[in-house]
Scaffold this motif. Structure first.
Motif, PDB file in Angstrom:
ATOM      1  N   TRP A 296       5.373   1.762  -1.469  1.00 27.22           N
ATOM      2  CA  TRP A 296       4.305   2.698  -1.974  1.00 27.22           C
ATOM      3  C   TRP A 296       5.030   3.413  -3.047  1.00 27.22           C
ATOM      4  O   TRP A 296       6.257   3.854  -3.269  1.00 27.22           O
ATOM      5  CB  TRP A 296       4.165   3.626  -0.774  1.00 27.22           C
ATOM      6  CG  TRP A 296       2.909   4.423  -1.149  1.00 27.22           C
ATOM      7  CD1 TRP A 296       1.728   4.350  -0.721  1.00 27.22           C
ATOM      8  CD2 TRP A 296       3.154   5.876  -1.569  1.00 27.22           C
ATOM      9  NE1 TRP A 296       0.941   5.245  -1.282  1.00 27.22           N
ATOM     10  CE2 TRP A 296       1.750   6.043  -1.786  1.00 27.22           C
ATOM     11  CE3 TRP A 296       3.986   6.622  -2.019  1.00 27.22           C
ATOM     12  CZ2 TRP A 296       1.372   7.738  -2.109  1.00 27.22           C
ATOM     13  CZ3 TRP A 296       3.889   8.064  -2.366  1.00 27.22           C
ATOM     14  CH2 TRP A 296       2.422   8.559  -2.665  1.00 27.22           C
ATOM     15  N   PRO A 297       4.187   3.618  -4.228  1.00 29.89           N
ATOM     16  CA  PRO A 297       2.862   3.742  -4.300  1.00 29.89           C
ATOM     17  C   PRO A 297       1.946   2.508  -4.456  1.00 29.89           C
ATOM     18  O   PRO A 297       0.855   2.304  -4.595  1.00 29.89           O
ATOM     19  CB  PRO A 297       2.344   4.771  -5.276  1.00 29.89           C
ATOM     20  CG  PRO A 297       3.585   4.622  -6.237  1.00 29.89           C
ATOM     21  CD  PRO A 297       4.763   4.389  -5.350  1.00 29.89           C
ATOM     22  N   SER A 298       2.961   1.316  -4.769  1.00 32.87           N
ATOM     23  CA  SER A 298       2.260   0.020  -5.176  1.00 32.87           C
ATOM     24  C   SER A 298       1.246  -0.456  -3.995  1.00 32.87           C
ATOM     25  O   SER A 298      -0.006  -0.932  -4.673  1.00 32.87           O
ATOM     26  CB  SER A 298       3.334  -1.219  -5.162  1.00 32.87           C
ATOM     27  OG  SER A 298       2.939  -2.292  -5.304  1.00 32.87           O
ATOM     28  N   ALA A 299       1.588  -0.351  -2.753  1.00 33.36           N
ATOM     29  CA  ALA A 299       0.600  -0.781  -1.765  1.00 33.36           C
ATOM     30  C   ALA A 299      -0.557   0.012  -1.551  1.00 33.36           C
ATOM     31  O   ALA A 299      -1.478  -0.137  -0.618  1.00 33.36           O
ATOM     32  CB  ALA A 299       1.397  -0.936  -0.504  1.00 33.36           C
ATOM     33  N   ASP A 300      -0.674   1.018  -2.387  1.00 34.25           N
ATOM     34  CA  ASP A 300      -1.845   1.981  -1.859  1.00 34.25           C
ATOM     35  C   ASP A 300      -3.062   1.311  -2.647  1.00 34.25           C
ATOM     36  O   ASP A 300      -3.145   0.938  -3.741  1.00 34.25           O
ATOM     37  CB  ASP A 300      -1.500   3.343  -2.763  1.00 34.25           C
ATOM     38  CG  ASP A 300      -2.507   4.423  -2.219  1.00 34.25           C
ATOM     39  OD1 ASP A 300      -3.596   4.275  -2.438  1.00 34.25           O
ATOM     40  OD2 ASP A 300      -2.119   5.504  -1.491  1.00 34.25           O
ATOM     41  N   PRO A 301      -3.959   1.561  -1.768  1.00 38.37           N
ATOM     42  CA  PRO A 301      -5.453   0.818  -2.312  1.00 38.37           C
ATOM     43  C   PRO A 301      -6.118   1.599  -3.401  1.00 38.37           C
ATOM     44  O   PRO A 301      -6.718   1.029  -4.250  1.00 38.37           O
ATOM     45  CB  PRO A 301      -6.436   0.910  -1.124  1.00 38.37           C
ATOM     46  CG  PRO A 301      -5.610   1.104   0.159  1.00 38.37           C
ATOM     47  CD  PRO A 301      -4.246   1.884  -0.137  1.00 38.37           C
ATOM     48  N   LEU A 302      -5.614   2.645  -3.716  1.00 35.00           N
ATOM     49  CA  LEU A 302      -6.176   3.262  -5.052  1.00 35.00           C
ATOM     50  C   LEU A 302      -5.300   3.315  -6.200  1.00 35.00           C
ATOM     51  O   LEU A 302      -5.445   3.740  -7.278  1.00 35.00           O
ATOM     52  CB  LEU A 302      -6.206   5.056  -4.740  1.00 35.00           C
ATOM     53  CG  LEU A 302      -7.347   5.600  -3.611  1.00 35.00           C
ATOM     54  CD1 LEU A 302      -7.074   7.023  -3.346  1.00 35.00           C
ATOM     55  CD2 LEU A 302      -8.604   5.079  -4.224  1.00 35.00           C
ATOM     56  N   VAL A 303      -4.320   2.532  -5.968  1.00 35.44           N
ATOM     57  CA  VAL A 303      -3.304   2.238  -7.115  1.00 35.44           C
ATOM     58  C   VAL A 303      -3.496   0.476  -7.377  1.00 35.44           C
ATOM     59  O   VAL A 303      -3.421  -0.260  -6.583  1.00 35.44           O
ATOM     60  CB  VAL A 303      -1.906   2.590  -6.700  1.00 35.44           C
ATOM     61  CG1 VAL A 303      -0.902   2.091  -7.771  1.00 35.44           C
ATOM     62  CG2 VAL A 303      -1.557   3.970  -6.555  1.00 35.44           C
ATOM     63  N   THR A 304      -3.607   0.329  -8.634  1.00 38.00           N
ATOM     64  CA  THR A 304      -3.185  -1.168  -9.164  1.00 38.00           C
ATOM     65  C   THR A 304      -1.700  -1.599  -9.154  1.00 38.00           C
ATOM     66  O   THR A 304      -0.969  -1.049 -10.016  1.00 38.00           O
ATOM     67  CB  THR A 304      -4.010  -1.307 -10.648  1.00 38.00           C
ATOM     68  OG1 THR A 304      -5.295  -1.159 -10.432  1.00 38.00           O
ATOM     69  CG2 THR A 304      -3.925  -2.760 -10.982  1.00 38.00           C
ATOM     70  N   SER A 305      -1.277  -2.628  -8.350  1.00 36.64           N
ATOM     71  CA  SER A 305      -0.386  -3.020  -8.235  1.00 36.64           C
ATOM     72  C   SER A 305       0.297  -3.843  -9.279  1.00 36.64           C
ATOM     73  O   SER A 305      -0.633  -5.177  -9.562  1.00 36.64           O
ATOM     74  CB  SER A 305       0.093  -3.513  -6.657  1.00 36.64           C
ATOM     75  OG  SER A 305       1.365  -3.998  -6.660  1.00 36.64           O
ATOM     76  N   ILE A 306       1.306  -3.792  -9.786  1.00 34.01           N
ATOM     77  CA  ILE A 306       1.527  -4.567 -11.030  1.00 34.01           C
ATOM     78  C   ILE A 306       2.896  -5.452 -10.693  1.00 34.01           C
ATOM     79  O   ILE A 306       3.924  -5.048 -10.650  1.00 34.01           O
ATOM     80  CB  ILE A 306       1.991  -3.925 -12.289  1.00 34.01           C
ATOM     81  CG1 ILE A 306       0.848  -2.844 -12.716  1.00 34.01           C
ATOM     82  CG2 ILE A 306       2.101  -4.834 -13.628  1.00 34.01           C
ATOM     83  CD1 ILE A 306      -0.617  -3.492 -12.740  1.00 34.01           C
ATOM     84  N   GLY A 307       2.846  -6.779 -10.773  1.00 31.42           N
ATOM     85  CA  GLY A 307       3.660  -7.904 -10.294  1.00 31.42           C
ATOM     86  C   GLY A 307       4.589  -8.528 -11.517  1.00 31.42           C
ATOM     87  O   GLY A 307       4.339  -7.729 -12.472  1.00 31.42           O
ATOM     88  N   GLY A 308       5.449  -9.335 -11.154  1.00 28.94           N
ATOM     89  CA  GLY A 308       6.377  -9.670 -12.346  1.00 28.94           C
ATOM     90  C   GLY A 308       6.212 -11.336 -12.398  1.00 28.94           C
ATOM     91  O   GLY A 308       6.030 -12.197 -11.477  1.00 28.94           O
ATOM     92  N   THR A 309       6.397 -11.700 -13.808  1.00 30.83           N
ATOM     93  CA  THR A 309       6.322 -13.207 -14.133  1.00 30.83           C
ATOM     94  C   THR A 309       7.558 -13.566 -14.854  1.00 30.83           C
ATOM     95  O   THR A 309       8.095 -12.496 -15.569  1.00 30.83           O
ATOM     96  CB  THR A 309       5.130 -13.692 -14.827  1.00 30.83           C
ATOM     97  OG1 THR A 309       4.679 -13.090 -15.678  1.00 30.83           O
ATOM     98  CG2 THR A 309       3.771 -13.688 -13.645  1.00 30.83           C
ATOM     99  N   TYR A 310       7.829 -14.626 -15.005  1.00 33.13           N
ATOM    100  CA  TYR A 310       8.577 -15.130 -16.183  1.00 33.13           C
ATOM    101  C   TYR A 310       7.883 -16.005 -17.387  1.00 33.13           C
ATOM    102  O   TYR A 310       7.414 -16.928 -17.058  1.00 33.13           O
ATOM    103  CB  TYR A 310       9.761 -15.960 -15.641  1.00 33.13           C
ATOM    104  CG  TYR A 310      10.562 -16.847 -16.739  1.00 33.13           C
ATOM    105  CD1 TYR A 310      11.153 -16.291 -17.773  1.00 33.13           C
ATOM    106  CD2 TYR A 310      10.318 -18.268 -16.843  1.00 33.13           C
ATOM    107  CE1 TYR A 310      11.944 -16.969 -18.880  1.00 33.13           C
ATOM    108  CE2 TYR A 310      10.960 -19.017 -17.860  1.00 33.13           C
ATOM    109  CZ  TYR A 310      11.793 -18.115 -18.812  1.00 33.13           C
ATOM    110  OH  TYR A 310      12.595 -19.067 -19.855  1.00 33.13           O
ATOM    111  N   PRO A 311       7.621 -15.318 -18.389  1.00 38.59           N
ATOM    112  CA  PRO A 311       6.891 -16.023 -19.763  1.00 38.59           C
ATOM    113  C   PRO A 311       7.825 -16.938 -20.394  1.00 38.59           C
ATOM    114  O   PRO A 311       9.012 -16.211 -20.837  1.00 38.59           O
ATOM    115  CB  PRO A 311       6.282 -14.922 -20.365  1.00 38.59           C
ATOM    116  CG  PRO A 311       7.025 -13.748 -20.004  1.00 38.59           C
ATOM    117  CD  PRO A 311       7.829 -13.931 -18.740  1.00 38.59           C
TER     118      PRO A 311
END
Length: 470
Positions: A274-289
């Motif tokens: 948390w706060p990533s898991a909060d429904p009022l928050v947009t959770s930003i993950g990761g990639t490799y470009p």
């Protein structure tokens, strides 16, 4: 390009998206104090997401990607490469820079050299200068270069400010520095939420970037299924929703699990933060470009640790089911993936040290450094939201309903391009001997809806959020 031509191009982008979605439619605040948490005898550790990554290099000048590969064995990326890879340059050419919008960045302690460091960063990449509006909350202690915690937060602050500014060069940057006492039971989260609510009530931010987190399972009462010590901290996000402020948070860098209470290990089972898991928050993950020296994409993004040469065994993002929050309405369309709980992340950007970001700081070891993690992806997204706010002409507020609407439309072979969402289908976020979700077609709990083509995504998000509502 003339002002009229830029405006015409921006309008054309928005009109194209609006037309696409019109066609689609026709066819188908309570508070909590530090003392309240102390009463449990536990100390919940809130930490910058740079703790899940690693700082590499210390050079007088940044290197191009090709030289990083030969000298350091990894890719290294500049903000100009990201602007190209995420196809944001057409927006800048059309005058969409985030002008008139404000990004709030929240970090404990902050950095004593953030303004001068940003000026060096901007000069290197030809970015416009801006003044960081620093707001101190509480008795922020003097910076101690021998304090590893302060150094970590200063690195986090640098990454957050430099990349939010790079993606939305016309937006105002407000940095909230909070005072976090490292005594038993004081977490720092109430101070952060108080700072956010104060600035929201004052009408300051349009979007909030949060590159920090604490494991849900470590909050007092969790073992007894009493989540009040966490949910009582949500008052800032409820306030943000009421004021139409967009709130973002990093999903974490430890795959499907997260850190234990002492901060020295990881849970042997899936655990979210948390706060990533909060429904009022947009959770930003990761990639490799995979990006060349000019910012051209060489291959589709992937996630997981297959390409992470410098940080073996470590993934580039986090995700999975929340143990606290039930599935929100906007995820009903992906309930086959998330089940009965809130699933994260929602969307992803570059986060791996195999493609680390150049930052400049001088508070210790002055020079150019490479840092990565979802600490990087979150400020990038904050800049994207600021651009979309400008296109819309107003704050977008809670963007998750609109984002999931775009996600559903992205599967349409005729309309998918116009959403600007680019699916990530390779890799998984298994880590620390805990099996995690794999990337695949459509939404998944490894990268969410994937990543973006900004020239389409920014106006699409502006349109969808403006018409869908909160």
């Amino acid at each position: 390009m003339s002002t009229r031509k830029r405006a015409t191009r921006a309008g054309a982008l928005t009109l194209a998206i609006a037309s696409a979605f019109t066609l689609a439619a026709s066819s188908a605040a309570s508070t909590v104090t530090s003392a309240g948490i102390q009463g449990s005898g536990k100390a919940v550790h809130v930490h910058p997401m740079t703790w899940g990554s690693r700082d590499a290099a210390n050079l007088p000048t940044p290197l191009p990607t090709s030289q990083c590969l030969t000298q350091l064995g990894i890719n290294c990326y500049s903000p100009l490469q990201y602007r190209s890879a995420y196809d944001l340059n057409p927006l800048y050419q059309a005058g969409i820079t985030g002008k008139g919008k404000t990004i709030l960045i929240v970090d404990s302690y902050g950095s004593p050299t953030i303004q001068s460091d940003l000026e060096v960063f901007d000069k290197q990449w030809g970015l416009p200068d801006t003044t960081v509006d620093v707001r101190k909350f509480g008795n922020v202690p003097a910076f101690d270069p021998n304090d590893s915690t302060m150094v970590s937060w200063a690195e986090e602050t640098t990454l957050d400010v430099e990349y939010a500014h790079a993606i939305a060069p016309g937006a105002k940057i407000v940095l909230a520095e909070t005072a976090v006492a490292e005594t038993e039971g004081v977490t720092g989260l109430p101070e952060m939420m108080d700072a956010e609510k104060s600035l929201i009530d004052a009408g300051v931010p349009d979007v909030i970037s949060q590159s920090f987190g604490a494991t849900e399972d470590t909050f007092p009462g969790f073992d007894q299924h009493d989540f009040s010590s966490l949910t009582n901290l949500r008052y800032a996000y409820k306030d943000a929703a009421a004021h139409h402020v967009t709130v973002l948070a990093s999903s974490g860098d430890n795959g499907v699990t997260s850190q234990t209470l002492d901060g020295n290990g990881f849970f042997p089972y899936p655990a979210n933060s948390w706060p990533s898991a909060d429904p009022l928050v947009t959770s930003i993950g990761g990639t490799y470009p995979a990006i060349d020296d000019t910012g051209k994409r060489l291959a589709p993004d992937v996630t997981g640790n297959d390409n992470d040469l410098l940080f073996p065994g470590g993934v580039v993002g986090g995700g999975g089911q929340s143990h606290v929050f039930k599935r929100p309405d906007y995820q009903d369309g992906v309930k086959a993936v998330v089940g009965a709980q809130r699933g994260t992340p929602d969307i992803s950007f570059s986060a791996t040290l195999s493609g680390a970001a150049w930052v400049y700081f001088s508070f210790t070891r002055p020079g150019w450094h490479l840092i990565a993690g979802t600490s990087e992806s979150c400020p990038i997204m904050s800049g994207v939201v600021a651009l979309a706010d400008q296109v819309a002409g107003h704050r977008l507020g809670t963007i998750n309903p609109a984002l999931y609407q775009l996600g559903r439309l992205s599967a349409n072979p005729k309309l998918g391009k116009f959403t600007g969402l680019q699916d990530v289908t390779v890799g998984d976020i298994s880590d620390h001997d805990v099996t995690g979700p794999a990337a695949g077609p459509g939404y998944d709990m490894a990268t969410g809806w994937g990543t973006i083509d900004g020239a389409y995504f920014v106006p699409a998000l502006a349109f969808a959020a403006s018409t869908h509502g909160d």
